[in-house]
Design a protein around this motif. Structure first.
Motif, mmCIF file in Angstrom:
data_model
loop_
_atom_site.group_PDB
_atom_site.id
_atom_site.type_symbol
_atom_site.label_atom_id
_atom_site.label_comp_id
_atom_site.label_asym_id
_atom_site.label_seq_id
_atom_site.Cartn_x
_atom_site.Cartn_y
_atom_site.Cartn_z
ATOM 1 N N MET A 81 79.380 67.463 11.629
ATOM 2 C CA MET A 81 78.153 67.090 10.933
ATOM 3 C C MET A 81 77.532 65.874 11.620
ATOM 4 S SD MET A 81 77.691 66.076 6.954
ATOM 5 C CE MET A 81 77.043 64.446 6.734
ATOM 6 N N ILE A 82 76.243 65.904 11.800
ATOM 7 C CA ILE A 82 75.519 64.790 12.403
ATOM 8 C C ILE A 82 75.255 63.753 11.319
ATOM 9 C CG2 ILE A 82 73.357 64.102 13.500
ATOM 10 C CD1 ILE A 82 73.239 66.948 14.670
ATOM 11 N N GLU A 83 75.617 62.500 11.620
ATOM 12 C CA GLU A 83 75.383 61.430 10.660
ATOM 13 C C GLU A 83 73.876 61.177 10.551
ATOM 14 O OE1 GLU A 83 77.541 59.577 8.674
ATOM 15 O OE2 GLU A 83 78.879 61.181 9.267
ATOM 16 N N PRO A 84 73.358 61.087 9.333
ATOM 17 C CA PRO A 84 71.925 60.813 9.176
ATOM 18 C C PRO A 84 71.614 59.378 9.607
ATOM 19 C CG PRO A 84 73.018 60.771 7.057
ATOM 20 C CD PRO A 84 74.039 61.214 8.061
ATOM 21 N N MET A 85 70.441 59.182 10.141
ATOM 22 C CA MET A 85 70.006 57.855 10.546
ATOM 23 C C MET A 85 69.310 57.196 9.353
ATOM 24 S SD MET A 85 70.984 57.204 13.618
ATOM 25 C CE MET A 85 69.992 55.757 13.866
ATOM 26 N N ILE A 86 70.071 56.426 8.620
ATOM 27 C CA ILE A 86 69.526 55.743 7.448
ATOM 28 C C ILE A 86 68.971 54.409 7.923
ATOM 29 C CG2 ILE A 86 70.057 54.761 5.198
ATOM 30 C CD1 ILE A 86 72.304 56.887 5.010
ATOM 31 N N GLU A 87 67.674 54.248 7.765
ATOM 32 C CA GLU A 87 67.005 53.065 8.287
ATOM 33 C C GLU A 87 66.617 52.091 7.182
ATOM 34 O OE1 GLU A 87 63.978 54.077 11.158
ATOM 35 O OE2 GLU A 87 65.223 55.679 11.961
ATOM 36 N N ILE A 88 67.594 51.827 6.313
ATOM 37 C CA ILE A 88 67.472 50.765 5.324
ATOM 38 C C ILE A 88 68.889 50.228 5.149
ATOM 39 C CG2 ILE A 88 67.636 52.389 3.385
ATOM 40 C CD1 ILE A 88 65.945 50.373 1.741
ATOM 41 N N ALA A 89 69.020 48.928 5.109
ATOM 42 C CA ALA A 89 70.344 48.320 4.993
ATOM 43 C C ALA A 89 70.994 48.711 3.671
ATOM 44 C CB ALA A 89 70.230 46.802 5.088
ATOM 45 N N THR A 90 72.285 48.996 3.733
ATOM 46 C CA THR A 90 73.034 49.389 2.527
ATOM 47 C C THR A 90 72.909 48.334 1.441
ATOM 48 O OG1 THR A 90 74.592 50.629 3.892
ATOM 49 C CG2 THR A 90 75.302 50.090 1.664
ATOM 50 N N ASP A 91 72.934 47.055 1.818
ATOM 51 C CA ASP A 91 72.852 46.015 0.797
ATOM 52 C C ASP A 91 71.510 46.032 0.061
ATOM 53 O OD1 ASP A 91 71.612 45.032 3.116
ATOM 54 O OD2 ASP A 91 72.077 42.947 2.620
ATOM 55 N N LYS A 92 70.445 46.474 0.728
ATOM 56 C CA LYS A 92 69.145 46.588 0.065
ATOM 57 C C LYS A 92 69.165 47.720 -0.963
ATOM 58 C CE LYS A 92 66.310 44.587 3.718
ATOM 59 N NZ LYS A 92 65.191 44.800 4.648
ATOM 60 N N VAL A 93 69.778 48.835 -0.585
ATOM 61 C CA VAL A 93 69.875 49.965 -1.520
ATOM 62 C C VAL A 93 70.722 49.555 -2.725
ATOM 63 C CG1 VAL A 93 70.563 52.379 -1.820
ATOM 64 C CG2 VAL A 93 69.632 51.606 0.377
ATOM 65 N N VAL A 94 71.832 48.871 -2.472
ATOM 66 C CA VAL A 94 72.702 48.417 -3.562
ATOM 67 C C VAL A 94 71.959 47.434 -4.462
ATOM 68 C CG1 VAL A 94 74.803 47.093 -4.084
ATOM 69 C CG2 VAL A 94 74.854 48.899 -2.354
ATOM 70 N N HIS A 95 71.128 46.573 -3.884
ATOM 71 C CA HIS A 95 70.342 45.629 -4.681
ATOM 72 C C HIS A 95 69.416 46.393 -5.631
ATOM 73 C CE1 HIS A 95 68.681 41.618 -5.416
ATOM 74 N NE2 HIS A 95 67.502 42.204 -5.458
#
Length: 109
Positions: free
Chosen positions: A1-15
């Motif tokens: 499986m190709i890893e998706p390119m998530i272009e937002i920092a994980t800590d921002k999503v968690v916030h």
């Protein structure tokens, strides 16, 4: 499986996830935080929520991001604030995309 390119920092999503859990108490801060994100980050945040909600499969993440960019007709903060179960959708989306949030959650607390 190709890893998706998530272009937002994980800590921002968690916030955002934690603010969403606060409900009305975190609404103003959630709006301000999301409004301060750039357009790509907003699209990725929306796409993560869509994957978590089941609207897109994890392997279709790139299409979800493209759709979020193309269909952004209202402020992202308004759209996400109106999404039922936003925190759960973000959490499920990150998990489905294989993102480990345990460190980001610890840092946030």
């Amino acid at each position: 499986m190709i890893e998706p390119m998530i272009e937002i920092a994980t800590d921002k999503v968690v916030h955002v996830l934690f603010l969403a859990r606060e409900g009305d108490a975190g609404a103003g801060e959630l709006t301000a935080f999301v409004d301060a994100l750039n357009d790509d980050e907003k699209a990725h945040l929306t796409a993560i929520a869509w994957v978590g909600r089941g609207a897109f499969d994890p392997e279709d993440y790139a299409a979800a991001v493209e759709t979020a960019l193309a269909e952004a007709t209202i402020p992202t903060s308004t759209y996400l604030s109106g999404m039922p179960h936003l925190a759960e959708n973000l959490e499920a989306g990150l998990e489905a995309l294989g993102v480990d949030v345990s460190q980001a959650e610890q840092d946030f607390l």
